[in-house]
Design an enzyme around this catalytic site. Sequence first.
Site, PDB file in Angstrom:
ATOM      1  N   ASP A  20      54.740  18.603  39.856  1.00 38.66           N
ATOM      2  CA  ASP A  20      54.634  20.041  40.143  1.00 38.66           C
ATOM      3  C   ASP A  20      56.019  20.675  40.215  1.00 38.66           C
ATOM      4  O   ASP A  20      56.276  21.706  39.601  1.00 38.66           O
ATOM      5  CB  ASP A  20      53.912  20.251  41.481  1.00 38.66           C
ATOM      6  CG  ASP A  20      52.526  19.663  41.467  1.00 38.66           C
ATOM      7  OD1 ASP A  20      51.608  20.329  40.987  1.00 38.66           O
ATOM      8  OD2 ASP A  20      52.389  18.520  41.931  1.00 38.66           O
ATOM      9  N   TYR A  62      52.047   6.176  37.526  1.00 41.86           N
ATOM     10  CA  TYR A  62      51.300   6.166  38.777  1.00 41.86           C
ATOM     11  C   TYR A  62      51.033   4.716  39.167  1.00 41.86           C
ATOM     12  O   TYR A  62      51.308   3.795  38.386  1.00 41.86           O
ATOM     13  CB  TYR A  62      49.969   6.910  38.603  1.00 41.86           C
ATOM     14  CG  TYR A  62      50.119   8.345  38.183  1.00 41.86           C
ATOM     15  CD1 TYR A  62      50.643   9.298  39.055  1.00 41.86           C
ATOM     16  CD2 TYR A  62      49.741   8.760  36.913  1.00 41.86           C
ATOM     17  CE1 TYR A  62      50.783  10.621  38.668  1.00 41.86           C
ATOM     18  CE2 TYR A  62      49.879  10.086  36.513  1.00 41.86           C
ATOM     19  CZ  TYR A  62      50.404  11.010  37.396  1.00 41.86           C
ATOM     20  OH  TYR A  62      50.557  12.328  36.999  1.00 41.86           O
ATOM     21  N   GLN A 110      67.140  16.102  36.607  1.00 37.27           N
ATOM     22  CA  GLN A 110      66.406  16.124  35.340  1.00 37.27           C
ATOM     23  C   GLN A 110      67.273  15.838  34.105  1.00 37.27           C
ATOM     24  O   GLN A 110      66.852  15.061  33.245  1.00 37.27           O
ATOM     25  CB  GLN A 110      65.688  17.467  35.191  1.00 37.27           C
ATOM     26  CG  GLN A 110      64.468  17.591  36.102  1.00 37.27           C
ATOM     27  CD  GLN A 110      63.813  18.962  36.023  1.00 37.27           C
ATOM     28  OE1 GLN A 110      64.485  19.970  35.775  1.00 37.27           O
ATOM     29  NE2 GLN A 110      62.515  19.009  36.249  1.00 37.27           N
ATOM     30  N   ARG A 124      54.468   9.591  32.879  1.00 37.78           N
ATOM     31  CA  ARG A 124      53.204   9.968  33.493  1.00 37.78           C
ATOM     32  C   ARG A 124      53.053  11.479  33.548  1.00 37.78           C
ATOM     33  O   ARG A 124      54.009  12.222  33.310  1.00 37.78           O
ATOM     34  CB  ARG A 124      53.118   9.388  34.901  1.00 37.78           C
ATOM     35  CG  ARG A 124      53.948  10.143  35.931  1.00 37.78           C
ATOM     36  CD  ARG A 124      53.895   9.445  37.278  1.00 37.78           C
ATOM     37  NE  ARG A 124      54.358  10.289  38.370  1.00 37.78           N
ATOM     38  CZ  ARG A 124      54.599   9.841  39.607  1.00 37.78           C
ATOM     39  NH1 ARG A 124      54.420   8.570  39.910  1.00 37.78           N
ATOM     40  NH2 ARG A 124      55.008  10.685  40.539  1.00 37.78           N
ATOM     41  N   GLY A 125      51.831  11.888  33.916  1.00 38.45           N
ATOM     42  CA  GLY A 125      51.581  13.293  34.252  1.00 38.45           C
ATOM     43  C   GLY A 125      51.959  14.252  33.155  1.00 38.45           C
ATOM     44  O   GLY A 125      51.478  14.121  32.036  1.00 38.45           O
ATOM     45  N   GLU A 126      52.833  15.193  33.479  1.00 35.36           N
ATOM     46  CA  GLU A 126      53.108  16.270  32.533  1.00 35.36           C
ATOM     47  C   GLU A 126      54.602  16.413  32.214  1.00 35.36           C
ATOM     48  O   GLU A 126      54.980  16.442  31.042  1.00 35.36           O
ATOM     49  CB  GLU A 126      52.557  17.586  33.094  1.00 35.36           C
ATOM     50  CG  GLU A 126      52.515  18.678  32.063  1.00 35.36           C
ATOM     51  CD  GLU A 126      51.599  19.832  32.436  1.00 35.36           C
ATOM     52  OE1 GLU A 126      50.495  19.583  32.955  1.00 35.36           O
ATOM     53  OE2 GLU A 126      51.991  20.984  32.209  1.00 35.36           O
ATOM     54  N   ASP A 127      55.443  16.506  33.247  1.00 37.29           N
ATOM     55  CA  ASP A 127      56.846  16.803  32.963  1.00 37.29           C
ATOM     56  C   ASP A 127      57.531  15.648  32.236  1.00 37.29           C
ATOM     57  O   ASP A 127      58.145  15.840  31.181  1.00 37.29           O
ATOM     58  CB  ASP A 127      57.595  17.134  34.261  1.00 37.29           C
ATOM     59  CG  ASP A 127      58.993  17.665  33.965  1.00 37.29           C
ATOM     60  OD1 ASP A 127      59.107  18.609  33.163  1.00 37.29           O
ATOM     61  OD2 ASP A 127      59.964  17.111  34.510  1.00 37.29           O
ATOM     62  N   SER A 128      57.429  14.426  32.767  1.00 35.67           N
ATOM     63  CA  SER A 128      58.086  13.296  32.098  1.00 35.67           C
ATOM     64  C   SER A 128      57.410  13.009  30.759  1.00 35.67           C
ATOM     65  O   SER A 128      58.057  12.535  29.812  1.00 35.67           O
ATOM     66  CB  SER A 128      58.076  12.050  32.987  1.00 35.67           C
ATOM     67  OG  SER A 128      56.770  11.667  33.328  1.00 35.67           O
TER      68      SER A 128
END
Lengths: 184, 367
Positions: B20, B180, B242, B258-262
Site C-alpha cells: 500500500d 508472502y 525503492q 509479490r502483490g503489486e508494487d514489487s
Amino acid sequence: MKIAQEVRAGNVIMVGKDPMVVQKAEFSKSGRNASVVKMKLRNLLSSGGTESVYRADEKFETIQLDKKEVTYSYFADPMYVFMDAEFNQYDVEKDNMQDALPYLEDGLACELTFYEGRAIAIELPNSVVREVTYTEPAVKGDTSGKVTKPARIASGFEVAVPLFVGTGDQIEIDTRTGEYKRRV
Amino acid sequence: MQPDLRRFDVFCRIVDNFGDAGVAWRLARLLATLHRRDVTLWIDDTAPLAAIVEGVAVDADVQTVDGVRIARFDAAADAAPADAVIEAFGCGLPSRYLDAMEHRPPVWINLEYLSAEAWIEGVHGLPSRQPQRPLTRWFFFPGFTARTGGLLRERDLFARRAAFNTPRRDAGLDVSLFCYANPALPALCDAFARGGEAIRLRVADGVAAGDFARWLGRPLPAAPARVERGSLAIDVLPFVPQPIYDERLWRSDLNIVRGEDSFVRAQWAQRPFVWHIYPQRDAAHRAKLAAFLDRYLTGVPDGAAAAIRRFSEAFDDGDGAATAAAWPDLRIALPVLETHASAWARRLADLPELSTSLVEFAESRYN
C-alpha cells in the site's frame, strides 16, 4: 438496504434522490478479497441510462414500485393516457414512452410502473401482433427467413421480415428486441 | 482548456505492509515531481513508508519528503478537501472530510487494484455516483492495455536501468525473494541447496520468516546475515529505499516478487520473475495469475512458457513438491525468459503511464 453484491437486474435502487432500475449487474473479484459490481442503470424519473461501478459492499436503499395493469386509450398531447379496469386514467410523459411508441395502438394491454404516485414507466407484453401496412411484394418459395426486407407497421416502425411476408400479413414482434418472430 | 488542478490528496491505509505504502508513495511522488502538483499523502502508518523511502520520520505528524507533504490519515478530518482526491485501493476517507467534500466536490478517484483480466477495461474510468451523498467517485484501474490506466513509471527509469552496471559475479545464480508466507518455500530451498549450482538467495528481513524457520529448524537471523546450506546461501538484507530495491532487482537472475508494487518493478527490471500473487478467498487469485501469464507469455517459446507457468502455479498454490519439481525446467528457461523480459518491458513502456493518465483523467472531469 442491500449491498451492491446483492443487487440484481430488475431491482430499483436509490442513488441520491433518483430511483434507478438495475438493467444489468456484473460482479467481478478485484484485489485482496475486494470485489466490484458494474451496473447498467436507468433513471426512472428522467429515463436516462448510465453505466456505473460500485464496491461490492456499497449500501443501497431499495424500493418496491407499484404496478398496475392498464390499456392504452388515447394521446392528449403531450401525454399518453392509459386506463385501468375501473376506468381510472393515468397520464404518461412522452419521455417515458420511448420503447413503447413503436407498438402503441388503441387497447394495447400493458403494465404501468408508479413512483410516488406518478406513472414513470410502461412495460409492454414481450410480444405483440401487428399488421404489416407496407412491404415490398412477397417472394414465394423462400421460406428460410435468412434473407430479410423492411416491413412497416401502423406506427411507422420498421421491422426486418423474411421475404415471404407481404403487406396485410399479421406478424408477431418481440418488443424487447424489435425483432420479427413469426407470421401469424 | 480545463482549469488546472493544483492540489491532490492521496489517501492510504496500510493493510499489507509495504504494498500500500509503495504504490501510494510512487503515485504521490510522481504527482509532485513529474506533474508539479501540491500533494499531500495522508497515511495511517508511516513505519512501512519509512522502511522504503529515505528521509521519512516515523514519528513526525507532518513532514515533506521529495516534494510530497506526508501527514497522518486521521488529521485529514480537519483539512479542506483538495481539488483531486485519490483513494488508494478503496481505503475509505474520514467522514468529516467527506462531509466537507459535499460543499465543494473534488474529482474523487478510487485507485483500484492491478489486474490483467479483460473485465478491467469495461470498468476503468466509470463513475460511481454515491447513493447516500451528492458525490461521484471515479474508478481508475491500472492495467496492461491502452484501455486501462497503465502502470506507474518514473520518466528516467529506463535511463537509470541502462546506466546501471551489473557487478561482475562468480558463477552461480542470484535470486531475490520478496514473497508472502508460502509453505512451498522449504521445498524450494531444498531444491536450491541440493541442485549443485551455487545460488545466492537475497531475502528481505522478516519475509516469510515462519517458512524459513521451518526449513532451517531455527529463525533466520536478522539482517544483515548469511546462512549457508549445501549450494544455497541465503543473504538476509534490510529493507531498502525503492530506488535501491530496483537495483536489487536489476542485478538478480530471477526475482520472486509479490502483490503489486514489487510485481510492477520486476517487470520494469527486465529480468525473469515469478509473481506470488496475493492469495484470495475462493482461489480468486488463480484466474488473475492465469490472466497475467496469458498476456505476459504471448510470444514466448512453448518450453519456456510452460516452465514459468508450471513453477508460478505451483508456488502460488503453496505446493512445495510441485514447486521443487518445476524448478529445473525454470532454471533452463531463464535465458529465454530474460530476453523476453526486455521485450515485455519495452511493450509496457508504450502504454499509458499511470500518474500521467490519472492527471489527464482528473483534469477532464474537473469543473
